[in-house]
Scaffold this motif. Structure first.
Motif, PDB file in Angstrom:
ATOM      1  N   ALA A 141       5.775   0.429   0.615  1.00  0.00           N
ATOM      2  CA  ALA A 141       4.696   1.397   0.792  1.00  0.00           C
ATOM      3  C   ALA A 141       4.775   2.497  -0.268  1.00  0.00           C
ATOM      4  N   LEU A 142       5.978   3.032  -0.494  1.00  0.00           N
ATOM      5  CA  LEU A 142       6.129   4.064  -1.512  1.00  0.00           C
ATOM      6  C   LEU A 142       5.924   3.493  -2.910  1.00  0.00           C
ATOM      7  N   GLU A 143       6.382   2.269  -3.122  1.00  0.00           N
ATOM      8  CA  GLU A 143       6.180   1.637  -4.428  1.00  0.00           C
ATOM      9  C   GLU A 143       4.693   1.462  -4.717  1.00  0.00           C
ATOM     10  N   ALA A 144       3.930   1.120  -3.678  1.00  0.00           N
ATOM     11  CA  ALA A 144       2.479   0.969  -3.855  1.00  0.00           C
ATOM     12  C   ALA A 144       1.843   2.293  -4.257  1.00  0.00           C
ATOM     13  N   LEU A 145       2.268   3.388  -3.617  1.00  0.00           N
ATOM     14  CA  LEU A 145       1.728   4.704  -3.970  1.00  0.00           C
ATOM     15  C   LEU A 145       2.084   5.078  -5.408  1.00  0.00           C
ATOM     16  N   HIS A 189       7.538  12.554 -14.030  1.00  0.00           N
ATOM     17  CA  HIS A 189       7.679  12.574 -12.574  1.00  0.00           C
ATOM     18  C   HIS A 189       7.655  11.141 -12.004  1.00  0.00           C
ATOM     19  N   ILE A 190       6.791  10.292 -12.554  1.00  0.00           N
ATOM     20  CA  ILE A 190       6.742   8.897 -12.095  1.00  0.00           C
ATOM     21  C   ILE A 190       8.055   8.193 -12.397  1.00  0.00           C
ATOM     22  N   ALA A 191       8.613   8.425 -13.573  1.00  0.00           N
ATOM     23  CA  ALA A 191       9.892   7.791 -13.931  1.00  0.00           C
ATOM     24  C   ALA A 191      11.001   8.227 -12.979  1.00  0.00           C
ATOM     25  N   HIS A 229      16.973   9.124  -0.326  1.00  0.00           N
ATOM     26  CA  HIS A 229      16.197   9.104  -1.565  1.00  0.00           C
ATOM     27  C   HIS A 229      14.692   9.012  -1.316  1.00  0.00           C
ATOM     28  N   TYR A 230      14.303   8.305  -0.257  1.00  0.00           N
ATOM     29  CA  TYR A 230      12.872   8.112  -0.049  1.00  0.00           C
ATOM     30  C   TYR A 230      12.153   9.435   0.194  1.00  0.00           C
ATOM     31  N   LEU A 231      12.873  10.457   0.689  1.00  0.00           N
ATOM     32  CA  LEU A 231      12.246  11.753   0.941  1.00  0.00           C
ATOM     33  C   LEU A 231      11.822  12.429  -0.365  1.00  0.00           C
ATOM     34  N   ARG A 232      12.518  12.118  -1.452  1.00  0.00           N
ATOM     35  CA  ARG A 232      12.231  12.798  -2.722  1.00  0.00           C
ATOM     36  C   ARG A 232      11.031  12.180  -3.445  1.00  0.00           C
ATOM     37  N   VAL A 233      10.702  10.924  -3.111  1.00  0.00           N
ATOM     38  CA  VAL A 233       9.629  10.235  -3.819  1.00  0.00           C
ATOM     39  C   VAL A 233       8.287  10.923  -3.587  1.00  0.00           C
ATOM     40  N   ASP A 234       8.003  11.291  -2.331  1.00  0.00           N
ATOM     41  CA  ASP A 234       6.723  11.931  -2.021  1.00  0.00           C
ATOM     42  C   ASP A 234       6.537  13.224  -2.823  1.00  0.00           C
ATOM     43  N   ALA A 235       7.603  14.011  -2.915  1.00  0.00           N
ATOM     44  CA  ALA A 235       7.489  15.266  -3.658  1.00  0.00           C
ATOM     45  C   ALA A 235       7.213  14.997  -5.140  1.00  0.00           C
ATOM     46  N   ARG A 236       7.841  13.993  -5.717  1.00  0.00           N
ATOM     47  CA  ARG A 236       7.589  13.632  -7.113  1.00  0.00           C
ATOM     48  C   ARG A 236       6.148  13.149  -7.305  1.00  0.00           C
ATOM     49  N   ALA A 269      13.072   5.709 -10.346  1.00  0.00           N
ATOM     50  CA  ALA A 269      14.534   5.671 -10.268  1.00  0.00           C
ATOM     51  C   ALA A 269      15.004   5.888  -8.833  1.00  0.00           C
ATOM     52  N   LEU A 270      14.342   6.781  -8.110  1.00  0.00           N
ATOM     53  CA  LEU A 270      14.696   7.022  -6.714  1.00  0.00           C
ATOM     54  C   LEU A 270      14.334   5.830  -5.846  1.00  0.00           C
ATOM     55  N   LEU A 271      13.221   5.170  -6.184  1.00  0.00           N
ATOM     56  CA  LEU A 271      12.735   4.064  -5.361  1.00  0.00           C
ATOM     57  C   LEU A 271      13.710   2.900  -5.343  1.00  0.00           C
ATOM     58  N   ASP A 272      14.503   2.769  -6.385  1.00  0.00           N
ATOM     59  CA  ASP A 272      15.493   1.694  -6.413  1.00  0.00           C
ATOM     60  C   ASP A 272      16.433   1.755  -5.210  1.00  0.00           C
TER      61      ASP A 272
END
Length: 707
Positions: A573-577, A558-560, A532-539, A564-567
Motif C-alpha cells: 500500500a505504501l509502495e503504491a503511494l 524525499h522519494i528516495a 520504518h513505515y511510520l516515516r514513509v507517510d511524512a516523507r 529506502a525506508l520502504l525496504d
C-alpha cells in the motif's frame, strides 16, 4: 458413503479439463460446531482468484456476483464438500458453461436439482466383496492367512462403511497375533455398550459408533484423554501446540499421542504439524469428553487453549508492529507454552493458518462465560487483522468481543472493541460505520476520564473525517489528539498525530504549515527509533509539497528517502503511494514514459491491496499523461475508467477531480458539449466542500461553463 473420496478422485482425474483452476471447500455442514457460511467460503475463493481483502464485497449476494463474473469466461472445477442444505451450496455455483461443480451431502438437496439443473448421483453401500477388499488391502503385509469368511463378517459388523472399515482394518493390522474371530467377538461385545447415533439409517450409525468405541477403548489412557479433549477444540483443525495447550501437556508428549491417534485413523493429518477430525469422529470425541470429563475439566481445557491462543496472538502482534501496546495486563505473566516468533513473516504465517480457529475460539469463550478472553483476543489481533485486511473475521470477532465486554459491564473494554470496529470500518471504507464506532469509543472514554483513550479515538475520528474530506472537523480531532500526546505521550503517537495533521494542512493548501508538521514528525520518529513505515507517510507529504512548489530535485530526494525506508516495511500500500507521487513528479517534468511506467506500477499494487480508489487515481494519472502526449482518445478512455470506478465507490471529491480532467481532455479534443456536461457534474459534487481548494475549483469550473 465415500462421497468426499469419490469427489476428490474425480477432481484429480478431470483436472486437466479445467486449466484455470480447481477449488475445494469443506462447508462442515455436519460438524458439531457451526457450518461454514457461504459468504466465508466465497471470501476464500475470491482471495484465491486474486481479489484482495479491501476489494471484497461485504454482502453474500455481492460476493456471489463478483465470483461469477470473475469465472464468466473461465474453466474451473469446484468441489463443495459436506453441504447440509442447497442454500449453503448455491452461492458457490460459478454458473459459467465451462465450469463444473461437484457437491457432496448426506441429504438429497432437491433444490439444486430442481432450480439449478444438478444431476444427482446417489452412492450406495460398498458390497461385501468391495468391503473385504478394502480390509485385505489395508492389512496386507501385516497379516496372513485370514479366513475370507471372517473378513466378510468383520466388514458386515462395520456396516460396509469406509471410515469404519479403515479403523477396523488398522486395529487388525496392529494386532496381527489376534485372530479375526477374536477381533469380531470384541466388536460384537462393544456394540451393546453404546446407544446409536441419531441418524436416518440407525443400523449404519450404530455400526459407526460401535467401531469408534472399539478403537477408542484400546487406546492408552493418555491418548484416550487427548482424543476426548480434542473434541472440545471449537475450530476445524488444530496444531500440535494447540493440542498440547488443550491437554496441559508438553508439546513433545502431545506430538507422540497425535501420531498414535492418526495411526489409528481417529484423526487425520493435514500438514506437518496440523490435524483434523472426520465430522463423525469429532462428534464422538466430544460426546466422550462430555461423558468422561467433569464440567470443571472441560471448562479448564477450553480456558487453557484459549489462553494459549491469546498469548500467542499477543506475541504475533508484537512481532509485526511496536506502536500499539499489548492489551494484556502487565502483571499477567506470559504463558510459557505460547509461541515465540522469529519475525514479521513468521507471525503472519501463524495468523493465516489459525484465522478460522481464532474466530471459533472467540465465540467458544463467549459461550463458556470466559468473557474477558472473548474481548481480549479480538483486541489483541487488531494489528494482524489490519495487515491482512481480514475484514470478515476482524469484524465478527470484534462484535463478539463487544458483547462480552458489555456483559462484563467493562466500559474500557467496550471502548476498545468500538475502536477496533472503527478502524476496521475505516480500512474497509465503510466510513459511516467507522464514524459511529469511533464516536461510541470517544463517548465512553470521555465518561471514564480515559484521556489516552480519548486521544486515540479523536485520532481515529480525524482520519475518518479526512477520508470524507471534512477537513475542518479532521483538524479539530487531530489537534485534540496531538495536545494529549504532547503532554502525556507516548511520544511516538505525537509523531503520528503530526503527520496526520500535515496531510490535512496540505489538503488545505497550507504548504508551509504542512512541511513544518511533517518535519516535526520525522524528528520524533528518528529520535524514538519508530517503525520504518511510520516515516514513509511524512516523507510523502514533503515530496508532494516540494512538487507543488516546483522543487523537483528536493521532491525526488524525499522519494528516495521513502524508498529506502520502504525496504524495511514490505508494504504494498505504501509502495503504491510512492509510485503515485513519483509518477506525478515525472509527468509534471515532462518525463512522460517514466510517468506511465510509475502509474502502471501504482495501479498494479493498488489492485493487489484492493484499493479501487487508488486504482482510479492511477488511471486518472495515466489519462493526464496521455493528454500531455496528445493521445487524446486514449486519455479519454482512461479518465472515463477512473470516473466509472469512483462513481461506483461514491467518492465525490475524487470523482470531481477525475471529471475535471476528463472535461479538459474533451475540450482539447474539440468536444465542448461533453466537457460542459462533466464540469457541471463536478460543480455539483464540489458543493458540500468549503475548503479553499474546493472553492477555487468551483469558481474556475463555473467560469468555464459560462464561456
Amino acid at each position: 458413503m465415500g462421497k468426499t473420496s469419490l469427489a476428490i478422485r474425480l477432481a484429480h482425474r478431470a483436472s486437466h479439463r479445467f486449466p484455470h483452476g480447481q477449488f475445494f471447500v469443506n462447508l462442515r455442514g455436519y460438524d458439531a460446531g457451526p457450518p461454514l457460511e457461504p459468504a466465508t467460503a466465497l471470501e476464500r475463493f475470491l482471495r484465491a482468484l486474486g481479489v484482495p481483502g479491501p476489494a471484497l464485497p461485504t454482502g453474500l449476494d455481492e460476493r456471489a456476483e463478483l465470483y461469477r463474473s470473475l469465472l464468466a469466461d473461465k474453466q474451473v472445477l469446484v468441489v463443495v464438500d459436506n453441504a447440509a442444505t442447497a442454500g449453503q451450496a448455491r452461492p458457490l455455483l460459478p454458473g459459467a458453461a465451462g465450469c463444473l461443480t461437484v457437491v457432496t451431502s448426506r441429504h438429497r438437496l432437491s433444490g439444486l436439482a430442481v432450480r439449478d439443473g444438478a444431476r444427482r448421483i446417489t452412492l450406495g453401500m460398498l458390497n461385501e466383496q468391495e468391503s473385504s477388499d478394502l480390509i485385505t488391502t489395508a492389512t496386507r503385509g501385516y497379516r496372513t492367512g485370514d479366513d475370507p469368511a471372517q473378513i466378510a463378517e468383520l466388514a458386515r459388523l462395520c456396516a460396509h462403511l469406509p471410515l469404519a472399515l479403515r479403523i477396523a482394518a488398522e486395529r487388525a493390522a496392529t494386532h496381527p497375533m489376534l485372530t479375526l474371530s477374536e477381533l469380531t467377538a470384541q466388536l460384537r461385545d462393544e456394540s451393546t455398550l453404546w446407544e446409536a447415533l441419531s441418524s436416518p439409517d440407525q443400523e449404519e450409525a450404530d455400526a459407526v459408533r460401535t467401531v469408534f468405541a472399539w478403537s477408542y477403548r484400546t487406546l492408552p489412557p493418555p491418548a484416550a484423554s487427548l482424543f476426548r479433549l480434542l473434541g472440545l477444540h471449537p475450530g476445524p483443525d488444530f496444531s500440535v501446540h494447540a493440542a498440547a495447550a488443550l491437554a496441559g501437556q508438553e508439546v513433545r508428549h502431545s506430538s507422540g499421542l497425535l501420531d498414535l491417534l492418526a495411526g489409528a485413523h481417529l484423526i487425520e493429518p493435514t500438514s506437518a504439524d496440523r490435524y483434523q477430525f472426520h465430522d463423525l469422529l469429532r462428534a464422538y470425541a466430544t460426546d466422550q469428553a462430555h461423558q468422561e470429563e467433569s464440567l470443571e475439566e472441560q471448562h479448564a481445557a477450553l480456558k487453557r487453549v484459549a489462553n494459549w491462543y491469546l498469548h500467542t496472538a499477543d506475541a504475533a502482534g508484537a512481532a509485526v508492529q511496536t506502536l500499539a501496546p499489548s492489551v494484556l495486563p502487565p502483571e499477567q505473566p506470559r504463558l510459557e507454552r505460547a509461541l515465540v516468533f522469529k519475525g514479521r513473516q513468521d507471525a503472519l504465517s501463524w495468523y493465516q493458518a489459525e484465522q478460522t480457529n481464532l474466530l471459533a475460539i472467540t465465540r467458544a469463550t463467549a459461550q463458556a462465560g470466559l468473557d474477558e478472553i472473548a474481548w481480549q483476543l479480538p483486541a489483541t489481533l487488531q494489528g494482524l487483522h489490519s495487515i491482512r485486511n481480514a475484514f470478515d473475521v476482524w469484524q465478527a470477532m470484534a462484535r463478539v468481543g463487544l458483547e462480552a465486554a458489555q456483559r462484563l459491564g467493562d466500559q474500557r473494554a467496550q471502548a476498545l472493541m468500538h475502536n477496533t470496529l472503527g478502524i476496521a470500518g475505516k480500512d474497509s471504507r465503510q466510513l459511516a460505520q467507522a464514524a459511529e464506532h469511533h464516536q461510541a469509543a470517544l463517548d465512553l472514554r470521555t465518561a471514564l476520564g480515559d484521556h489516552a483513550g480519548v486521544a486515540e479515538s479523536a485520532n481515529g475520528l480525524g482520519l475518518v473525517h479526512r477520508l470524507r474530506r471534512e477537513l475542518d472537523a479532521s483538524r479539530t480531532r487531530l489537534e485534540q489528539a496531538l495536545a494529549f500526546y504532547q503532554q502525556h505521550g507516548p511520544y511516538q503517537w505525537t509523531g503520528v498525530a503530526l503527520y496526520n495533521l500535515a496531510y490535512v494542512a496540505a489538503d488545505l493548501t497550507e504548504h508551509q504549515q504542512a512541511a513544518n508538521l511533517a518535519r516535526q514528525a520525522l524528528a520524533i520518529f528518528h529520535e524514538t527509533g519508530a517503525d520504518h513505515y511510520l516515516r514513509v507517510d511524512a516523507r510523502l507529504v514533503l515530496a508532494r509539497l516540494a512538487r507543488d512548489a516546483g522543487h523537483y530535485a528536493q521532491a525526488e530526494e524525499h522519494i528516495a528517502e521513502a524508498v529506502a525506508l520502504l525496504d524495511h516495511t514490505s508494504s504494498p500500500a505504501l509502495e503504491a503511494l510512492l509510485h503515485l507521487e513519483q509518477a506525478a513528479q515525472r509527468r509534471e517534468q515532462g518525463r512522460h514514459d517514466q510517468a506511465l511506467e510509475a502509474y502502471w506500477a501504482c495501479e498494479t499494487l493498488q489492485r493487489s491491496v484492493g484499493n479501487r480508489t487508488g486504482q482510479a487515481m492511477a488511471y486518472d494519472g495515466i489519462g493526464q499523461t496521455l493528454r500531455s502526449l496528445g493521445r487524446l482518445p486514449e486519455a479519454i478512455d482512461f479518465h472515463t475508467l477512473a470516473v466509472r470506478i469512483l462513481r461506483d465507490l461514491a467518492q465525490p471529491w475524487d470523482l470531481a477531480q477525475a471529471l475535471i480532467h476528463l472535461a479538459d481532455t474533451h475540450t482539447d479534443n474539440d468536444q465542448p458539449e461533453q466537457a460542459c456536461q462533466h464540469r457541471t457534474e463536478a460543480v455539483t459534487l464540489l458543493g458540500p466542500f468549503s475548503d479553499p481548494h474546493a472553492t477555487t475549483l468551483r469558481q474556475r469550473l463555473q467560469e468555464l461553463i459560462s464561456e
